[in-house]
Design an enzyme around this catalytic site. Structure first.
Site, PDB file in Angstrom:
ATOM      1  CB  THR A  28      -0.953   0.031   1.220  1.00  0.00           C
ATOM      2  OG1 THR A  28      -1.664   1.264   1.219  1.00  0.00           O
ATOM      3  CG2 THR A  28      -0.211  -0.110   2.530  1.00  0.00           C
ATOM      4  CD  GLU A  67      -7.136  -4.042 -15.222  1.00  0.00           C
ATOM      5  OE1 GLU A  67      -8.353  -4.256 -15.296  1.00  0.00           O
ATOM      6  OE2 GLU A  67      -6.344  -4.138 -16.184  1.00  0.00           O
ATOM      7  CG  ASP A  96      -9.470  -6.683  -1.910  1.00  0.00           C
ATOM      8  OD1 ASP A  96      -9.376  -5.444  -2.037  1.00  0.00           O
ATOM      9  OD2 ASP A  96     -10.316  -7.364  -2.504  1.00  0.00           O
ATOM     10  CB  SER A  97     -10.896  -4.807   3.481  1.00  0.00           C
ATOM     11  OG  SER A  97     -10.485  -3.512   3.182  1.00  0.00           O
ATOM     12  N   GLY A 192     -15.841   5.245   4.325  1.00  0.00           N
ATOM     13  CA  GLY A 192     -16.655   4.215   3.660  1.00  0.00           C
ATOM     14  C   GLY A 192     -18.033   4.033   4.302  1.00  0.00           C
ATOM     15  CG  ASP A 194     -16.340   3.073   9.326  1.00  0.00           C
ATOM     16  OD1 ASP A 194     -16.512   1.876   9.620  1.00  0.00           O
ATOM     17  OD2 ASP A 194     -15.220   3.554   9.074  1.00  0.00           O
ATOM     18  CE  LYS A 215     -13.419   0.853  11.159  1.00  0.00           C
ATOM     19  NZ  LYS A 215     -13.248   1.615   9.932  1.00  0.00           N
ATOM     20  CG  HIS A 220     -12.480  -5.331   8.593  1.00  0.00           C
ATOM     21  ND1 HIS A 220     -12.799  -4.247   9.364  1.00  0.00           N
ATOM     22  CD2 HIS A 220     -12.278  -4.847   7.340  1.00  0.00           C
ATOM     23  CE1 HIS A 220     -12.801  -3.156   8.607  1.00  0.00           C
ATOM     24  NE2 HIS A 220     -12.477  -3.501   7.375  1.00  0.00           N
ATOM     25  NE  ARG A 221      -8.119  -1.393   7.815  1.00  0.00           N
ATOM     26  CZ  ARG A 221      -9.222  -1.185   7.106  1.00  0.00           C
ATOM     27  NH1 ARG A 221      -9.411  -1.806   5.965  1.00  0.00           N
ATOM     28  NH2 ARG A 221     -10.137  -0.343   7.527  1.00  0.00           N
TER      29      ARG A 221
END
Ligand code: ITT
Length: 242
Positions: A28, A67, A96-97, A192, A194, A215, A220-221
């Site tokens: 990233t 891609e 990826d989330s 997003g 949230d 959070k 999840h992360r």
């Protein structure tokens, strides 16, 4: 956090030619994600790697962004991890989330960031894109009762080596429900979906109302990263540097 990296801005780190620790590249360019992942991996006791973001490597040579053509989070995370591992010749960790809503058969899923446009990039600013995505989700859930609005944020992390071999895949989830207007959207933290996402198990506050530290702890992360830290520690123990 590996010694020598504490307190440095992600963009200011320059890889030394020799390091006692193997490099771990995070796929990233977002310095916030790099800092967050460094903090999570370090809190999970992972100290055997020197952790670098893509922006720490760009000065070596430009990296080609692959891609994301996969139809699952696993496929997309693997595409990114393998592409950057082979280009940098280093171990690479990619994520990826997205959001899965049960009443929408798992949508928006892998097209979470561009749901309003069925996955198509539009060049819209993030805030406008988020608002359009949220509006579509609320519209599609019209008439669905609160108990049936179950959803989860999912994050998949994939670790790949330069040969393209995937060494580990982990998945974390953050369970909740999509709130019912006019009670949502609500809250100003996060991004997003949230402001729509009532965090389980209480379903009382949205994840945009949670303090960022909380959070990040429940997310999840964080769950996927903690599992990945275990796998990385095992790998470091099996293949000590030097
Ligand atoms: P881009 O595709 O724009 O680069 P991103 O890289 O910053 O997005 P992720 O892959 O982490 O974002 O997540 C993809 C989308 O899933 C993201 O744009 C949000 O719509 C949603 N999402 C993921 N994690 C989220 C979270 O913690 N809170 C709210 N929405 C989230």
């Amino acid at each position: 956090m590996p010694p020598g990296l504490a307190g440095q801005a992600a963009g200011s780190i320059r890889p030394a030619l020799t390091s006692p620790m193997p490099d771990l590249i995070l796929a990233t360019s977002n310095p916030h994600k790099v800092d967050e992942l460094r903090a999570i991996l370090s809190a999970a006791g992972l100290t055997g790697y020197r952790i670098l973001g893509l922006s720490d490597l760009q000065f070596l040579r430009p990296l080609r962004e692959p891609e994301e053509t996969g139809s699952t989070f696993e496929e997309n995370a693997a595409i990114k991890a393998r592409a950057y591992a082979s280009q940098t010749n280093k171990l690479c960790l990619a994520d990826d989330s997205g959001l899965e809503i049960d009443a929408l058969h798992g949508r928006p899923g892998v097209i979470s960031s561009h749901y309003a446009t069925d996955g198509r990039e539009t060049g819209l600013a993030r805030a406008e894109r988020d608002a359009a995505n949220n509006a579509r989700v609320l519209k599609e859930l019209e008439g669905v009762l609160p108990e049936a609005r179950t959803a989860r944020f999912v994050c998949v992390m994939v670790l790949a080596e330069p040969t393209g071999k995937v060494l580990a895949t982990t998945r974390g989830a953050f369970e909740g429900r999509i709130g019912l207007p006019p009670a949502v959207p609500r809250g100003t933290n996060g991004f997003g979906y949230d402001p729509l996402f009532l965090a389980g198990p209480g379903f009382e506050v949205t994840s945009a109302e949670l303090p960022p530290v909380e959070k990040n702890r429940r997310s999840h992360r964080a769950a996927a990263a903690r599992l990945m830290a275990d796998r990385l520690r095992e790998l470091a123990a099996r293949h000590p540097a030097g």
